[in-house]
Scaffold this motif. Structure first.
Motif, PDB file in Angstrom:
ATOM      1  N   UNK A  30      11.124  11.978 -17.723  1.00  0.00           N
ATOM      2  CA  UNK A  30       9.953  11.118 -17.932  1.00  0.00           C
ATOM      3  C   UNK A  30      10.098   9.842 -17.117  1.00  0.00           C
ATOM      4  N   UNK A  31      11.306   9.277 -17.066  1.00  0.00           N
ATOM      5  CA  UNK A  31      11.537   8.057 -16.283  1.00  0.00           C
ATOM      6  C   UNK A  31      11.266   8.314 -14.806  1.00  0.00           C
ATOM      7  N   UNK A  32      11.781   9.431 -14.297  1.00  0.00           N
ATOM      8  CA  UNK A  32      11.582   9.781 -12.890  1.00  0.00           C
ATOM      9  C   UNK A  32      10.101   9.951 -12.564  1.00  0.00           C
ATOM     10  N   UNK A  33       9.390  10.653 -13.433  1.00  0.00           N
ATOM     11  CA  UNK A  33       7.961  10.877 -13.197  1.00  0.00           C
ATOM     12  C   UNK A  33       7.160   9.577 -13.296  1.00  0.00           C
ATOM     13  N   UNK A  34       7.506   8.737 -14.260  1.00  0.00           N
ATOM     14  CA  UNK A  34       6.801   7.464 -14.419  1.00  0.00           C
ATOM     15  C   UNK A  34       7.082   6.549 -13.227  1.00  0.00           C
ATOM     16  N   UNK A  35       8.318   6.514 -12.755  1.00  0.00           N
ATOM     17  CA  UNK A  35       8.665   5.684 -11.603  1.00  0.00           C
ATOM     18  C   UNK A  35       7.932   6.165 -10.346  1.00  0.00           C
ATOM     19  N   UNK A  36       7.834   7.481 -10.183  1.00  0.00           N
ATOM     20  CA  UNK A  36       7.119   8.032  -9.034  1.00  0.00           C
ATOM     21  C   UNK A  36       5.636   7.665  -9.094  1.00  0.00           C
ATOM     22  N   UNK A  37       5.064   7.751 -10.278  1.00  0.00           N
ATOM     23  CA  UNK A  37       3.641   7.395 -10.428  1.00  0.00           C
ATOM     24  C   UNK A  37       3.421   5.916 -10.161  1.00  0.00           C
ATOM     25  N   UNK A  38       4.344   5.087 -10.641  1.00  0.00           N
ATOM     26  CA  UNK A  38       4.223   3.641 -10.400  1.00  0.00           C
ATOM     27  C   UNK A  38       4.299   3.346  -8.905  1.00  0.00           C
ATOM     28  N   UNK A  39       5.222   3.993  -8.207  1.00  0.00           N
ATOM     29  CA  UNK A  39       5.344   3.794  -6.757  1.00  0.00           C
ATOM     30  C   UNK A  39       4.072   4.230  -6.036  1.00  0.00           C
ATOM     31  N   UNK A  40       3.486   5.321  -6.494  1.00  0.00           N
ATOM     32  CA  UNK A  40       2.232   5.805  -5.914  1.00  0.00           C
ATOM     33  C   UNK A  40       1.112   4.788  -6.113  1.00  0.00           C
ATOM     34  N   UNK A  41       1.018   4.234  -7.316  1.00  0.00           N
ATOM     35  CA  UNK A  41      -0.012   3.228  -7.596  1.00  0.00           C
ATOM     36  C   UNK A  41       0.235   1.945  -6.808  1.00  0.00           C
ATOM     37  N   UNK A  42       1.500   1.536  -6.686  1.00  0.00           N
ATOM     38  CA  UNK A  42       1.831   0.344  -5.910  1.00  0.00           C
ATOM     39  C   UNK A  42       1.415   0.513  -4.458  1.00  0.00           C
ATOM     40  N   UNK A  43       1.605   1.720  -3.915  1.00  0.00           N
ATOM     41  CA  UNK A  43       1.244   1.983  -2.524  1.00  0.00           C
ATOM     42  C   UNK A  43      -0.267   1.899  -2.314  1.00  0.00           C
ATOM     43  N   UNK A  44      -1.031   2.205  -3.351  1.00  0.00           N
ATOM     44  CA  UNK A  44      -2.491   2.169  -3.245  1.00  0.00           C
ATOM     45  C   UNK A  44      -3.067   0.776  -3.502  1.00  0.00           C
ATOM     46  N   UNK A  45      -2.264  -0.096  -4.101  1.00  0.00           N
ATOM     47  CA  UNK A  45      -2.738  -1.437  -4.446  1.00  0.00           C
ATOM     48  C   UNK A  45      -2.789  -2.293  -3.191  1.00  0.00           C
ATOM     49  N   UNK A  46      -3.965  -2.827  -2.862  1.00  0.00           N
ATOM     50  CA  UNK A  46      -4.039  -3.663  -1.661  1.00  0.00           C
ATOM     51  C   UNK A  46      -3.214  -4.934  -1.848  1.00  0.00           C
ATOM     52  N   UNK A  47      -2.482  -5.267  -0.820  1.00  0.00           N
ATOM     53  CA  UNK A  47      -1.662  -6.476  -0.849  1.00  0.00           C
ATOM     54  C   UNK A  47      -2.341  -7.541  -0.007  1.00  0.00           C
ATOM     55  N   UNK A  48      -2.171  -8.783  -0.423  1.00  0.00           N
ATOM     56  CA  UNK A  48      -2.756  -9.855   0.363  1.00  0.00           C
ATOM     57  C   UNK A  48      -1.892 -10.086   1.597  1.00  0.00           C
ATOM     58  N   UNK A  49      -2.538 -10.527   2.651  1.00  0.00           N
ATOM     59  CA  UNK A  49      -1.811 -10.786   3.890  1.00  0.00           C
ATOM     60  C   UNK A  49      -0.979 -12.058   3.725  1.00  0.00           C
ATOM     61  N   UNK A  50      -0.051 -12.229   4.618  1.00  0.00           N
ATOM     62  CA  UNK A  50       0.777 -13.439   4.594  1.00  0.00           C
ATOM     63  C   UNK A  50      -0.105 -14.667   4.756  1.00  0.00           C
ATOM     64  N   UNK A  51      -1.086 -14.557   5.618  1.00  0.00           N
ATOM     65  CA  UNK A  51      -2.000 -15.692   5.850  1.00  0.00           C
ATOM     66  C   UNK A  51      -2.748 -16.029   4.562  1.00  0.00           C
ATOM     67  N   UNK A  52      -3.256 -15.022   3.867  1.00  0.00           N
ATOM     68  CA  UNK A  52      -3.964 -15.263   2.606  1.00  0.00           C
ATOM     69  C   UNK A  52      -3.040 -15.897   1.580  1.00  0.00           C
ATOM     70  N   UNK A  53      -1.794 -15.433   1.523  1.00  0.00           N
ATOM     71  CA  UNK A  53      -0.829 -15.997   0.575  1.00  0.00           C
ATOM     72  C   UNK A  53      -0.544 -17.456   0.894  1.00  0.00           C
ATOM     73  N   UNK A  54      -0.392 -17.763   2.185  1.00  0.00           N
ATOM     74  CA  UNK A  54      -0.143 -19.152   2.575  1.00  0.00           C
ATOM     75  C   UNK A  54      -1.343 -20.043   2.267  1.00  0.00           C
ATOM     76  N   UNK A  55      -2.534 -19.554   2.556  1.00  0.00           N
ATOM     77  CA  UNK A  55      -3.732 -20.353   2.275  1.00  0.00           C
ATOM     78  C   UNK A  55      -3.860 -20.634   0.782  1.00  0.00           C
ATOM     79  N   UNK A  56      -3.544 -19.649  -0.036  1.00  0.00           N
ATOM     80  CA  UNK A  56      -3.573 -19.849  -1.487  1.00  0.00           C
ATOM     81  C   UNK A  56      -2.537 -20.899  -1.892  1.00  0.00           C
ATOM     82  N   UNK A  57      -1.346 -20.814  -1.332  1.00  0.00           N
ATOM     83  CA  UNK A  57      -0.293 -21.793  -1.624  1.00  0.00           C
ATOM     84  C   UNK A  57      -0.734 -23.193  -1.224  1.00  0.00           C
ATOM     85  N   UNK A  58      -1.328 -23.322  -0.049  1.00  0.00           N
ATOM     86  CA  UNK A  58      -1.773 -24.636   0.421  1.00  0.00           C
ATOM     87  C   UNK A  58      -2.902 -25.190  -0.437  1.00  0.00           C
TER      88      UNK A  58
END
Length: 86
Positions: A30-58
């Motif tokens: 169950x742990x292996x399957x849940x970890x695999x599913x989490x990794x799959x979802x993480x890969x599909x989650x859009x990440x903000x660009x470095x520029x967007x992260x910096x602008x938010x910080x500023x």
């Protein structure tokens, strides 16, 4: 310790069969399957660009962009890195 109770008999049997065939415990499976599913979802989650992260910080910390009016001391910073003058 947390428990996971699978109410559906078919699902519980499937986990048991797969764990036996895989040679692992049901918990490990169950742990292996849940970890695999989490990794799959993480890969599909859009990440903000470095520029967007910096602008938010500023935006959140505008003082980071304020100029001090001081000149950077190259010799001092070079000495921090053990660099000799050229």
């Amino acid at each position: 310790m947390a428990s996971l109770y699978i109410k559906d008999a078919e699902t519980a049997a499937l986990v048991t069969r797969l764990a036996k065939r895989s040679g692992v415990t049901k918990t490990a499976l169950v742990h292996e399957l849940a970890a695999a599913r989490e990794a799959e979802l993480d890969a599909k989650t859009p990440r903000s660009s470095t520029r967007d992260s910096l602008e938010k910080l500023w935006r959140e910390h505008p003082g980071l962009l304020q100029k001090t009016g001081l000149e950077a001391d190259k010799a001092f910073y070079d000495s921090l890195n053990d660099e000799d003058e050229d």
